[in-house]
Design an enzyme around this catalytic site. Structure first.
Site, PDB file in Angstrom:
ATOM      1  N   ASP A   1       0.837  -1.213   0.000  1.00  0.00           N
ATOM      2  CA  ASP A   1       0.000   0.000   0.000  1.00  0.00           C
ATOM      3  C   ASP A   1       0.869   1.260   0.000  1.00  0.00           C
ATOM      4  OD1 ASP A   1      -2.393   1.380   0.000  1.00  0.00           O
ATOM      5  OD2 ASP A   1      -2.624   1.332   2.175  1.00  0.00           O
TER       6      ASP A   1
ATOM      7  N   HIS B   1       2.026   3.344  -9.148  1.00  0.00           N
ATOM      8  CA  HIS B   1       1.867   1.895  -9.345  1.00  0.00           C
ATOM      9  C   HIS B   1       3.035   1.335 -10.159  1.00  0.00           C
ATOM     10  CE1 HIS B   1      -1.932   2.213  -7.421  1.00  0.00           C
ATOM     11  NE2 HIS B   1      -2.547   2.836  -8.414  1.00  0.00           N
TER      12      HIS B   1
ATOM     13  N   LEU C   1      11.105 -20.225  -5.322  1.00  0.00           N
ATOM     14  CA  LEU C   1      10.159 -19.381  -4.572  1.00  0.00           C
ATOM     15  C   LEU C   1       8.783 -19.514  -5.197  1.00  0.00           C
ATOM     16  CD1 LEU C   1       9.671 -16.893  -2.544  1.00  0.00           C
ATOM     17  CD2 LEU C   1       9.990 -15.452  -4.556  1.00  0.00           C
TER      18      LEU C   1
HETATM   19  C1  IPE Z   1      -5.362  -2.714  -0.116  1.00  0.00           C
HETATM   20  O1  IPE Z   1      -5.065  -1.373  -0.245  1.00  0.00           O
HETATM   21  C2  IPE Z   1      -5.361  -3.396  -1.456  1.00  0.00           C
HETATM   22  C3  IPE Z   1      -4.062  -3.518  -2.103  1.00  0.00           C
HETATM   23  C4  IPE Z   1      -2.900  -3.147  -1.637  1.00  0.00           C
HETATM   24  C5  IPE Z   1      -4.093  -4.134  -3.400  1.00  0.00           C
HETATM   25  P1  IPE Z   1      -6.191  -0.259  -0.358  1.00  0.00           P
HETATM   26  O2  IPE Z   1      -5.483   1.025  -0.509  1.00  0.00           O
HETATM   27  O3  IPE Z   1      -7.163  -0.611  -1.421  1.00  0.00           O
HETATM   28  O4  IPE Z   1      -6.911  -0.364   1.059  1.00  0.00           O
HETATM   29  P2  IPE Z   1      -7.877   0.677   1.786  1.00  0.00           P
HETATM   30  O5  IPE Z   1      -8.932   1.061   0.798  1.00  0.00           O
HETATM   31  O6  IPE Z   1      -7.050   1.861   2.179  1.00  0.00           O
HETATM   32  O7  IPE Z   1      -8.388  -0.058   2.971  1.00  0.00           O
HETATM   33  C1  IPE Z   2      -1.729   0.205  -3.255  1.00  0.00           C
HETATM   34  O1  IPE Z   2      -1.450   1.559  -3.299  1.00  0.00           O
HETATM   35  C2  IPE Z   2      -1.925  -0.392  -4.634  1.00  0.00           C
HETATM   36  C3  IPE Z   2      -3.315  -0.738  -4.961  1.00  0.00           C
HETATM   37  C4  IPE Z   2      -4.322  -0.694  -4.160  1.00  0.00           C
HETATM   38  C5  IPE Z   2      -3.557  -1.154  -6.324  1.00  0.00           C
HETATM   39  P1  IPE Z   2      -2.625   2.627  -3.277  1.00  0.00           P
HETATM   40  O2  IPE Z   2      -2.988   2.951  -4.679  1.00  0.00           O
HETATM   41  O3  IPE Z   2      -3.736   2.188  -2.414  1.00  0.00           O
HETATM   42  O4  IPE Z   2      -1.866   3.861  -2.640  1.00  0.00           O
HETATM   43  P2  IPE Z   2      -2.476   4.920  -1.601  1.00  0.00           P
HETATM   44  O5  IPE Z   2      -2.961   4.148  -0.422  1.00  0.00           O
HETATM   45  O6  IPE Z   2      -3.568   5.630  -2.317  1.00  0.00           O
HETATM   46  O7  IPE Z   2      -1.300   5.791  -1.275  1.00  0.00           O
HETATM   47 MG    MG Z   3      -4.114   2.442  -0.428  1.00  0.00          MG
END
Ligand code: IPE
Ligand code: IPE
Ligand code: MG
Length: 249
Positions: A15, A32, A126
């Site tokens: 995240d 990303h 792995l």
């Molecule tokens: C969780 O992250 C999903 C992934 C890392 C793929 P999110 O950014 O979607 O989670 P929330 O919405 O903050 O809980």
């Molecule tokens: C996690 O990073 C990746 C996915 C959920 C695809 P985020 O896109 O949720 O990044 P933040 O939380 O908005 O910084």
């Molecule tokens: Mg996020």
């Protein structure tokens, strides 16, 4: 043995990509993209450290709610990453598995996933599970549906065997980057006895040293699996892989 050595299975909620990009005045998709780079480093670090299984959360069942450009950007990035990364994975002995509801993905993406799994099927260093269009609730429901369809009783063992991650033992260490202290529908069933490690580091900044910090934390934990500390001193600590083997036997 009261303290574990390196975790057998590491799971990661990757995240913070969006915040990484926004902090640099870049579009979220750039975060990303950088996240894919961090993932490549992480896979390599796991291979180097003798980790047996790595499971990452790449796209959740709930991430469809994001703006359409971001969702399509993520789908495109998955396709690009597969084409570019599979040769590296091959060279490193990494076996890929995709975990999630594939039926909602485009036929092109589905074909790419199947090809990557096929291409890496012989690798043994792995096991690399990529959770894509995955949700812990989806997994529990699909496992239960399988059992109902086969007329099997719904027991813990039967459910465990029907889960999307039945090919690996439960994660020992579950890492979440990006500072949030929540599970966001990740491995609800499988994280019952995982050690949780949260870091404020955003996923694109998560490097080999950050992984080592998480492993050092893991090594300090006493895994009791319901027993008392005193019991652990007189018994062999149940290795999670063994617990799993007993549960699925
Ligand atoms: C969780 O992250 C999903 C992934 C890392 C793929 P999110 O950014 O979607 O989670 P929330 O919405 O903050 O809980
Ligand atoms: C996690 O990073 C990746 C996915 C959920 C695809 P985020 O896109 O949720 O990044 P933040 O939380 O908005 O910084
Ligand atoms: Mg996020």
């Amino acid at each position: 043995m009261s303290h574990p050595s390196v975790p057998h299975h590491i799971a990661i909620v990757m995240d913070g990509n969006g915040r990484w990009a926004t902090g640099r005045y870049l579009p979220r998709v750039a975060g990303h993209k950088q996240g894919v780079e961090a993932l490549r480093t992480c896979v390599q670090s796991c291979v180097d450290r003798g980790i047996a299984v790595l499971t990452v959360f790449a796209f959740s069942s709930e991430n469809w709610s994001r703006p359409i450009e971001e969702v399509s950007g993520l789908m495109e990035l998955l396709g690009m990453a597969l084409t570019r990364e599979v040769p590296h994975l091959q060279a490193n002995g990494v076996r890929m598995h995709f975990v999630g509801n594939r039926s909602q993905l485009s036929s092109k993406v589905q074909a790419g996933l199947a090809q990557a799994e096929l291409d890496t099927a012989q690798n043994q260093r792995l096991i690399f599970n990529v959770c894509f269009n995955y949700g812990g609730r989806w997994d529990i429901a699909q496992a239960a549906q399988k059992l109902v369809k086969n007329g099997q009783p719904i027991t813990e063992m039967a459910l465990d065997r029907a889960m999307a991650l039945a090919h690996v033992p439960d994660p020992d260490l579950l890492i979440r980057t990006g500072g949030e202290l929540r599970i966001s529908n990740f491995l609800l069933w499988q994280s019952a006895y995982s050690e949780f490690y949260f870091t404020d580091k955003l996923w694109p900044d998560f490097d080999a040293a950050a992984l080592d910090d998480a492993i050092v934390f893991f090594k300090t934990r006493e895994r009791r699996f319901g027993m008392t500390s005193a019991q652990l001193k007189t018994h062999d600590q149940p290795h999670p892989a063994k617990v799993h083997a007993v549960r699925v036997a």
